[in-house]
Design an enzyme around this catalytic site. Structure first.
Site, PDB file in Angstrom:
ATOM      1  N   ASN A 150       0.339  18.858 -20.362  1.00 47.96           N
ATOM      2  CA  ASN A 150      -0.129  17.896 -21.587  1.00 47.96           C
ATOM      3  C   ASN A 150      -0.049  18.557 -22.659  1.00 47.96           C
ATOM      4  O   ASN A 150      -0.594  18.065 -23.706  1.00 47.96           O
ATOM      5  CB  ASN A 150      -1.470  17.564 -21.106  1.00 47.96           C
ATOM      6  CG  ASN A 150      -1.371  16.527 -19.908  1.00 47.96           C
ATOM      7  OD1 ASN A 150      -0.336  16.146 -19.425  1.00 47.96           O
ATOM      8  ND2 ASN A 150      -2.551  16.796 -19.167  1.00 47.96           N
ATOM      9  N   LYS A 162       3.860  11.641 -11.035  1.00 46.60           N
ATOM     10  CA  LYS A 162       2.860  10.683 -11.849  1.00 46.60           C
ATOM     11  C   LYS A 162       3.462   9.526 -12.192  1.00 46.60           C
ATOM     12  O   LYS A 162       4.690   9.245 -12.727  1.00 46.60           O
ATOM     13  CB  LYS A 162       2.656  11.289 -13.356  1.00 46.60           C
ATOM     14  CG  LYS A 162       1.584  12.339 -13.214  1.00 46.60           C
ATOM     15  CD  LYS A 162       1.082  12.854 -14.390  1.00 46.60           C
ATOM     16  CE  LYS A 162      -0.034  14.078 -14.631  1.00 46.60           C
ATOM     17  NZ  LYS A 162      -0.219  14.370 -15.792  1.00 46.60           N
ATOM     18  N   HIS A 186       0.304  16.704 -25.825  1.00 43.57           N
ATOM     19  CA  HIS A 186       0.166  15.142 -25.539  1.00 43.57           C
ATOM     20  C   HIS A 186      -0.819  14.638 -26.013  1.00 43.57           C
ATOM     21  O   HIS A 186      -1.113  13.250 -26.285  1.00 43.57           O
ATOM     22  CB  HIS A 186       0.431  15.051 -23.984  1.00 43.57           C
ATOM     23  CG  HIS A 186       1.605  15.176 -23.435  1.00 43.57           C
ATOM     24  ND1 HIS A 186       2.421  16.489 -23.826  1.00 43.57           N
ATOM     25  CD2 HIS A 186       2.521  14.388 -22.752  1.00 43.57           C
ATOM     26  CE1 HIS A 186       3.608  16.256 -23.026  1.00 43.57           C
ATOM     27  NE2 HIS A 186       3.631  14.935 -22.399  1.00 43.57           N
ATOM     28  N   LYS A 242       8.240  22.983 -13.813  1.00 46.73           N
ATOM     29  CA  LYS A 242       7.529  21.943 -13.305  1.00 46.73           C
ATOM     30  C   LYS A 242       7.185  21.795 -11.900  1.00 46.73           C
ATOM     31  O   LYS A 242       6.097  21.679 -11.642  1.00 46.73           O
ATOM     32  CB  LYS A 242       8.310  20.565 -13.784  1.00 46.73           C
ATOM     33  CG  LYS A 242       7.101  19.376 -13.246  1.00 46.73           C
ATOM     34  CD  LYS A 242       7.157  18.338 -14.503  1.00 46.73           C
ATOM     35  CE  LYS A 242       6.051  17.176 -13.995  1.00 46.73           C
ATOM     36  NZ  LYS A 242       6.246  16.250 -14.777  1.00 46.73           N
ATOM     37  N   ARG A 292       0.799  -1.118   0.005  1.00 47.48           N
ATOM     38  CA  ARG A 292       0.018   0.082  -0.184  1.00 47.48           C
ATOM     39  C   ARG A 292       0.829   1.530   0.102  1.00 47.48           C
ATOM     40  O   ARG A 292       0.374   2.368   0.401  1.00 47.48           O
ATOM     41  CB  ARG A 292      -0.942   0.076   1.056  1.00 47.48           C
ATOM     42  CG  ARG A 292      -2.016  -1.203   1.197  1.00 47.48           C
ATOM     43  CD  ARG A 292      -3.339  -0.834   2.039  1.00 47.48           C
ATOM     44  NE  ARG A 292      -4.184  -1.977   1.862  1.00 47.48           N
ATOM     45  CZ  ARG A 292      -4.079  -3.142   2.427  1.00 47.48           C
ATOM     46  NH1 ARG A 292      -3.505  -2.770   3.570  1.00 47.48           N
ATOM     47  NH2 ARG A 292      -5.021  -3.997   2.332  1.00 47.48           N
ATOM     48  N   GLU A 338      10.333  18.107 -24.595  1.00 48.51           N
ATOM     49  CA  GLU A 338       9.675  18.443 -23.520  1.00 48.51           C
ATOM     50  C   GLU A 338      10.419  19.616 -22.704  1.00 48.51           C
ATOM     51  O   GLU A 338       9.786  20.408 -22.106  1.00 48.51           O
ATOM     52  CB  GLU A 338       9.963  17.285 -22.499  1.00 48.51           C
ATOM     53  CG  GLU A 338       9.187  15.922 -22.793  1.00 48.51           C
ATOM     54  CD  GLU A 338       7.692  15.840 -22.557  1.00 48.51           C
ATOM     55  OE1 GLU A 338       7.038  16.938 -22.047  1.00 48.51           O
ATOM     56  OE2 GLU A 338       7.092  15.002 -22.628  1.00 48.51           O
ATOM     57  N   ARG A 383      -2.088  22.055 -14.128  1.00 49.82           N
ATOM     58  CA  ARG A 383      -0.720  21.124 -14.257  1.00 49.82           C
ATOM     59  C   ARG A 383      -1.455  20.577 -15.721  1.00 49.82           C
ATOM     60  O   ARG A 383      -0.574  20.101 -16.536  1.00 49.82           O
ATOM     61  CB  ARG A 383      -0.974  20.088 -13.262  1.00 49.82           C
ATOM     62  CG  ARG A 383       0.039  18.839 -13.561  1.00 49.82           C
ATOM     63  CD  ARG A 383       0.365  17.919 -12.581  1.00 49.82           C
ATOM     64  NE  ARG A 383       1.260  17.045 -12.668  1.00 49.82           N
ATOM     65  CZ  ARG A 383       2.108  16.413 -12.105  1.00 49.82           C
ATOM     66  NH1 ARG A 383       1.569  16.219 -10.672  1.00 49.82           N
ATOM     67  NH2 ARG A 383       2.858  15.151 -12.474  1.00 49.82           N
ATOM     68  N   HIS A 433      -0.059  11.373 -27.626  1.00 52.15           N
ATOM     69  CA  HIS A 433      -0.374  10.055 -27.144  1.00 52.15           C
ATOM     70  C   HIS A 433      -1.256   9.035 -28.087  1.00 52.15           C
ATOM     71  O   HIS A 433      -1.028   7.977 -28.269  1.00 52.15           O
ATOM     72  CB  HIS A 433      -1.210  10.094 -25.842  1.00 52.15           C
ATOM     73  CG  HIS A 433      -0.622  10.486 -24.680  1.00 52.15           C
ATOM     74  ND1 HIS A 433      -1.172  10.930 -23.664  1.00 52.15           N
ATOM     75  CD2 HIS A 433       0.800  10.678 -24.386  1.00 52.15           C
ATOM     76  CE1 HIS A 433      -0.329  11.227 -22.695  1.00 52.15           C
ATOM     77  NE2 HIS A 433       0.919  11.035 -23.022  1.00 52.15           N
ATOM     78  N   HIS A 453       8.056   8.659 -27.163  1.00 58.89           N
ATOM     79  CA  HIS A 453       7.268   9.566 -26.614  1.00 58.89           C
ATOM     80  C   HIS A 453       7.473  11.123 -26.867  1.00 58.89           C
ATOM     81  O   HIS A 453       6.471  11.889 -27.333  1.00 58.89           O
ATOM     82  CB  HIS A 453       7.224   9.654 -24.900  1.00 58.89           C
ATOM     83  CG  HIS A 453       6.568  10.523 -24.251  1.00 58.89           C
ATOM     84  ND1 HIS A 453       5.007  10.273 -24.456  1.00 58.89           N
ATOM     85  CD2 HIS A 453       6.814  11.723 -23.432  1.00 58.89           C
ATOM     86  CE1 HIS A 453       4.430  11.618 -23.468  1.00 58.89           C
ATOM     87  NE2 HIS A 453       5.474  11.984 -23.146  1.00 58.89           N
ATOM     88  N   GLU A 496      -3.658  17.687 -10.926  1.00 53.89           N
ATOM     89  CA  GLU A 496      -4.265  17.995 -12.062  1.00 53.89           C
ATOM     90  C   GLU A 496      -5.764  18.332 -12.204  1.00 53.89           C
ATOM     91  O   GLU A 496      -6.534  17.930 -13.108  1.00 53.89           O
ATOM     92  CB  GLU A 496      -3.765  16.833 -13.106  1.00 53.89           C
ATOM     93  CG  GLU A 496      -3.808  17.519 -14.534  1.00 53.89           C
ATOM     94  CD  GLU A 496      -3.230  16.586 -15.583  1.00 53.89           C
ATOM     95  OE1 GLU A 496      -2.103  16.072 -15.663  1.00 53.89           O
ATOM     96  OE2 GLU A 496      -3.978  16.207 -16.573  1.00 53.89           O
TER      97      GLU A 496
HETATM   98  N1  GLY Z   1       4.067  14.980 -17.531  1.00 48.81           N
HETATM   99  C1  GLY Z   1       2.988  15.638 -17.249  1.00 48.81           C
HETATM  100  C2  GLY Z   1       2.761  15.910 -16.076  1.00 48.81           C
HETATM  101  O1  GLY Z   1       3.725  15.504 -15.201  1.00 48.81           O
HETATM  102  O2  GLY Z   1       1.953  16.524 -15.425  1.00 48.81           O
END
Ligand code: GLY
Length: 371
Positions: A248, A146, A251, A230, A124, A188, A244, A255, A269, A240
């Site tokens: 993206n 993430k 993305h 970031k 957990r 990025e 946040r 994606h 990516h 998010e």
């Molecule tokens: N890679 C996008 C984020 O970490 O929110």
């Protein structure tokens, strides 16, 4: 001795530091030791990274009085699946981990994402430390908590928010990064300029080539600026629910391209994100939100660095705009059946928008597919 900069990710009792500089791997034991609850740890890495840095990391840990074992995964984003996660969890359990065990993720985005997710769900939740060795992992995936694996339905659909205890970004590790991966990570970096820092984008126009050629000062400045950007965003919106989502940028398109190419090395990516950001500019121009000059400037910069912004040069693929649109419908960013895009009013002026017409998306996808 390594010299480094520090970026603090301010998240209350889940706060942590990102250390950035050359030589951090060799000094890792000293930096990591204060965060360990036991005098042993387990390193998760992959077959590409292990021969380069595993011994140095284990030696440094040993010098700090920390014993370590290693799990070595197959390389590539396709490792981020159920089968590999299951193997990893079983291997870690067979090593006799306990709640006070700390994992160390040594590698690029794949290693960080799957190790972080394993740490989130084992017993957990146990601690983990990120040692990102790729540019993409140093400026994005290792910071912000993430963690995820991919599902057949899409990228990063199974995961958890689970913050690391420490991030060690040794910019010297970028020396051994294949050029293709360096460029993919560079996309990025550019993202932070395009979102809300035009000065950084202009700096990259002047210094991006030096960064990609291995200039240590340029890459340290770029990693530092990206991590700070970031950290600021994550500290304000960890899960998010708002801002946040700007991270993206590119993305949703990217994606879909990755899903269509099977998360394989047909398209990395960051390569998908570069194309996706160019598409986000193009659709913003089409919708009358952004000037064509800014979009052209972004295409030009990616082109000058060696990053594609169209789909035609990607070998071995035929792209169907409708199939790509269907992939987008499975993205995490769908809310009440509506896709949220990150659009832009110009360089450094990204914003969220849920009113993009399907026909405009198809137009942009068709243009990218036919050049
Ligand atoms: N890679 C996008 C984020 O970490 O929110």
């Amino acid at each position: 001795m390594s010299s480094h900069d520090t970026v603090h990710v301010d998240l209350g009792d889940r706060s942590y530091d990102v250390l950035i500089g050359e030589g951090l791997l060799a000094a890792a034991g000293r930096h990591i030791k204060p965060f360990l609850k036991l005098d042993r740890t387990i390193i998760v890495t992959d077959r590409n990274i292990a021969p380069l840095y595993l011994e140095a990391l284990q030696h440094s840990l040993e010098q700090a009085g920390v014993a370590s074992e290693a799990v070595i995964l197959p390389p590539g984003d396709s490792t981020k699946d159920f089968a590999n996660l299951q193997d990893l969890l079983n291997t870690l359990l067979s090593y006799g981990i306990e709640r006070s065990t700390t994992l160390i993720a040594l590698g690029g985005g794949m290693v960080g994402d799957i190790t972080g997710f394993a740490a989130a769900i084992l017993l957990r939740g146990i601690d983990y430390i990120q040692i990102p060795t790729s540019l993409l992992a140093q400026v994005d995936s290792s910071v912000g908590g993430k963690t995820a694996i991919n599902a057949p339905h899409g990228k990063n659909l199974i995961g958890a928010f689970h913050q690391p205890r420490l991030v060690l970004a040794d910019t010297g590790a970028l020396d051994t990064l294949p050029q293709r991966e360096l460029l993919a990570g560079y996309a990025e970096v550019v993202k932070y300029g395009l979102i809300d820092d035009p000065e950084f984008f202009y700096w990259l126009e002047g210094h991006g080539a030096a960064l990609c050629d291995g200039n240590p000062a340029a890459r340290r400045h770029a990693v530092m600026t990206s991590c700070q950007a970031k950290a600021d965003i994550v500290a304000g919106d960890e899960r998010e629910s708002g801002r946040r989502a700007l991270l993206n940028f590119g993305h949703t398109f990217g994606h879909a391209l990755e899903a269509e190419s099977g998360f394989s090395d047909i398209l990395l990516h960051g390569e998908g994100v570069a194309i996706g950001m160019a598409m986000a500019f193009d659709i913003s121009v089409l919708m009358g939100l952004c000037s064509a000059e800014d979009a052209a400037r972004v295409h030009r910069h990616f082109g000058s660095i060696g990053l594609e912004t169209g789909l035609q040069p990607i070998q071995g693929m035929t792209w169907s705009p409708r199939v790509l649109l269907a992939h987008m419908g499975k993205d995490k960013k769908v809310k009440d059946g509506q896709l949220t895009f990150v659009l832009t009013r110009g360089i450094g002026q990204a914003f969220l928008n849920s009113d993009v017409r399907e026909e405009d998306i198809l137009t942009i996808l068709k243009e990218a597919a036919t050049g």
